[in-house]
Design an enzyme around this catalytic site. Structure first.
Site, PDB file in Angstrom:
ATOM      1  N   ASN A  15       0.721  -1.229   0.073  1.00  0.00           N
ATOM      2  CA  ASN A  15      -0.027   0.008  -0.007  1.00  0.00           C
ATOM      3  C   ASN A  15       0.739   1.207   0.184  1.00  0.00           C
ATOM      4  OD1 ASN A  15      -1.810   1.926   0.618  1.00  0.00           O
ATOM      5  ND2 ASN A  15      -2.418   1.304   2.531  1.00  0.00           N
ATOM      6  N   LYS A  17       0.022   4.154  -0.091  1.00  0.00           N
ATOM      7  CA  LYS A  17      -0.829   5.301   0.416  1.00  0.00           C
ATOM      8  C   LYS A  17      -0.378   6.651  -0.321  1.00  0.00           C
ATOM      9  CE  LYS A  17      -0.072   3.199   4.815  1.00  0.00           C
ATOM     10  NZ  LYS A  17      -0.142   3.122   6.367  1.00  0.00           N
ATOM     11  N   HIS A 101      -9.163   1.113   5.103  1.00  0.00           N
ATOM     12  CA  HIS A 101      -8.042   1.519   5.848  1.00  0.00           C
ATOM     13  C   HIS A 101      -8.353   2.381   6.978  1.00  0.00           C
ATOM     14  CE1 HIS A 101      -4.063   2.670   6.502  1.00  0.00           C
ATOM     15  NE2 HIS A 101      -3.586   1.380   5.935  1.00  0.00           N
ATOM     16  N   GLU A 103      -6.463   4.761   7.917  1.00  0.00           N
ATOM     17  CA  GLU A 103      -6.517   6.037   7.789  1.00  0.00           C
ATOM     18  C   GLU A 103      -7.779   6.883   6.972  1.00  0.00           C
ATOM     19  OE1 GLU A 103      -2.884   5.546   5.652  1.00  0.00           O
ATOM     20  OE2 GLU A 103      -1.736   4.700   7.348  1.00  0.00           O
ATOM     21  N   GLU A 171      -5.140  -5.024  10.522  1.00  0.00           N
ATOM     22  CA  GLU A 171      -4.002  -3.883  10.793  1.00  0.00           C
ATOM     23  C   GLU A 171      -4.162  -3.025  12.043  1.00  0.00           C
ATOM     24  OE1 GLU A 171      -2.401  -2.764   6.641  1.00  0.00           O
ATOM     25  OE2 GLU A 171      -3.757  -1.389   7.074  1.00  0.00           O
ATOM     26  N   GLY A 177       2.874   2.241  10.924  1.00  0.00           N
ATOM     27  CA  GLY A 177       3.703   3.180  10.603  1.00  0.00           C
ATOM     28  C   GLY A 177       4.601   3.753  11.890  1.00  0.00           C
ATOM     29  N   SER A 217       3.813  -2.003  10.245  1.00  0.00           N
ATOM     30  CA  SER A 217       5.320  -2.235  10.322  1.00  0.00           C
ATOM     31  C   SER A 217       5.891  -3.701  10.004  1.00  0.00           C
ATOM     32  CB  SER A 217       5.525  -2.008  11.986  1.00  0.00           C
ATOM     33  OG  SER A 217       5.026  -0.555  12.146  1.00  0.00           O
TER      34      SER A 217
HETATM   35  P1  13P Z   1       3.392   0.368   7.724  1.00  0.00           P
HETATM   36  O1  13P Z   1       3.798  -1.191   6.770  1.00  0.00           O
HETATM   37  O2  13P Z   1       3.994   1.657   7.084  1.00  0.00           O
HETATM   38  O3  13P Z   1       3.102   0.205   9.108  1.00  0.00           O
HETATM   39  O4  13P Z   1       1.587   0.557   7.210  1.00  0.00           O
HETATM   40  C1  13P Z   1       0.994  -0.517   7.140  1.00  0.00           C
HETATM   41  C2  13P Z   1      -0.296  -0.271   6.545  1.00  0.00           C
HETATM   42  O5  13P Z   1      -1.081   0.794   6.817  1.00  0.00           O
HETATM   43  C3  13P Z   1      -0.596  -0.853   5.199  1.00  0.00           C
HETATM   44  O6  13P Z   1      -2.019  -0.710   4.699  1.00  0.00           O
END
Ligand code: 13P
Length: 243
Positions: A15, A17, A101, A103, A171, A177, A217
């Site tokens: 992803n 983002k 997601h 976010e 997640e 992150g 992560s």
């Molecule tokens: P990270 O791997 O940067 O922690 O992000 C995970 C994520 O949100 C994948 O959709």
């Protein structure tokens, strides 16, 4: 619990983002994604670039790399400024999408019902949907993880009978992150709860066959110990997928 090597094809999604440039979309496709060595019968590899970079990635990746949108519209074509409809997504030859997601949920106000509706629209359009769920840090710390995941799953269940196109991406928000990955034991415990929920609320077939990805992560340093867990069927990777 069953072994994830038995029935379920693993999935690894990247992803991006809100990251990337046209140059990155092209070079990452040709120099990184097309050079991955994997058996597509055993692993489904998916990449979710930004909407602007979808065509460039589509034009440059090999057939074994699937392309996903990060989001889709609740509505169809029409006067919906800024949106991407499932019709456009499928017309472009895109086969996968993310929904829900964290976010989208926390920064853009998507409710459980919105996520469920998007998941239903996407699955009905024939897209493979990586439906994301997961709890916040304070929810985990107050023992609400199972309740929160089940609340998010129940909303999807209310609209979706057919789970053959749905992949769950668990997640935990505190792991996204942050560099703080769930330990394999913590992730496995939650994945097993989700699998049990599938058996009780969807079907025995869904319990056996729906893939549950872990995200938060994930890197080359922790992927091996996580994938060794019986109910972890792959990953949704953010930051590390850009490298
Ligand atoms: P990270 O791997 O940067 O922690 O992000 C995970 C994520 O949100 C994948 O959709």
């Amino acid at each position: 619990t069953q072994s994830n090597t038995m029935a379920r094809r693993l999935m690894v999604g990247g992803n991006w983002k809100c990251n990337g440039t046209m140059g990155f979309a092209k070079s990452h496709s040709t120099d990184v994604l097309n050079k991955l060595k994997f058996d597509p019968k055993k692993v489904e590899v998916v990449v979710a670039p930004t909407a602007l970079h979808l065509s460039t990635v589509m034009a440059n990746v090999s057939n074994n790399v699937h392309v996903a949108t990060q989001n889709l519209s609740l509505t169809g074509n029409g006067a919906f400024t800024g949106e991407l409809s499932t019709d456009m997504i499928t017309d472009a030859g895109i086969t996968h999408t993310l929904t829900g997601h964290s976010e989208r949920r926390t920064l853009y106000g998507e409710s459980d019902a919105d996520v469920a509706k998007k998941t239903k629209l996407a699955a009905d359009a024939g897209l493979t949907v990586l439906a994301c769920i997961g709890e916040l840090l304070e929810e985990r710390e107050s023992g609400k993880t199972k309740d929160v995941n089940e609340r998010q799953l129940n909303a999807i269940r209310e609209l979706c009978d057919d789970w053959s196109k749905i992949v769950i991406a668990y997640e935990p928000v505190w792991a996204i992150g942050t560099g703080k990955t769930a330990t394999p034991e913590i992730a496995q415990e939650t994945h097993a709860e989700i699998r049990e929920w599938l058996g009780k609320n969807v079907s025995a077939d869904a319990q056996k066959n729906v893939r549950i990805l872990y995200g938060g992560s994930v890197t080359d340093a922790n992927a091996a110990e996580l994938i060794a867990m019986p109910d972890i069927d792959g990953f949704l990777v953010g930051g590390a997928s850009l490298k």
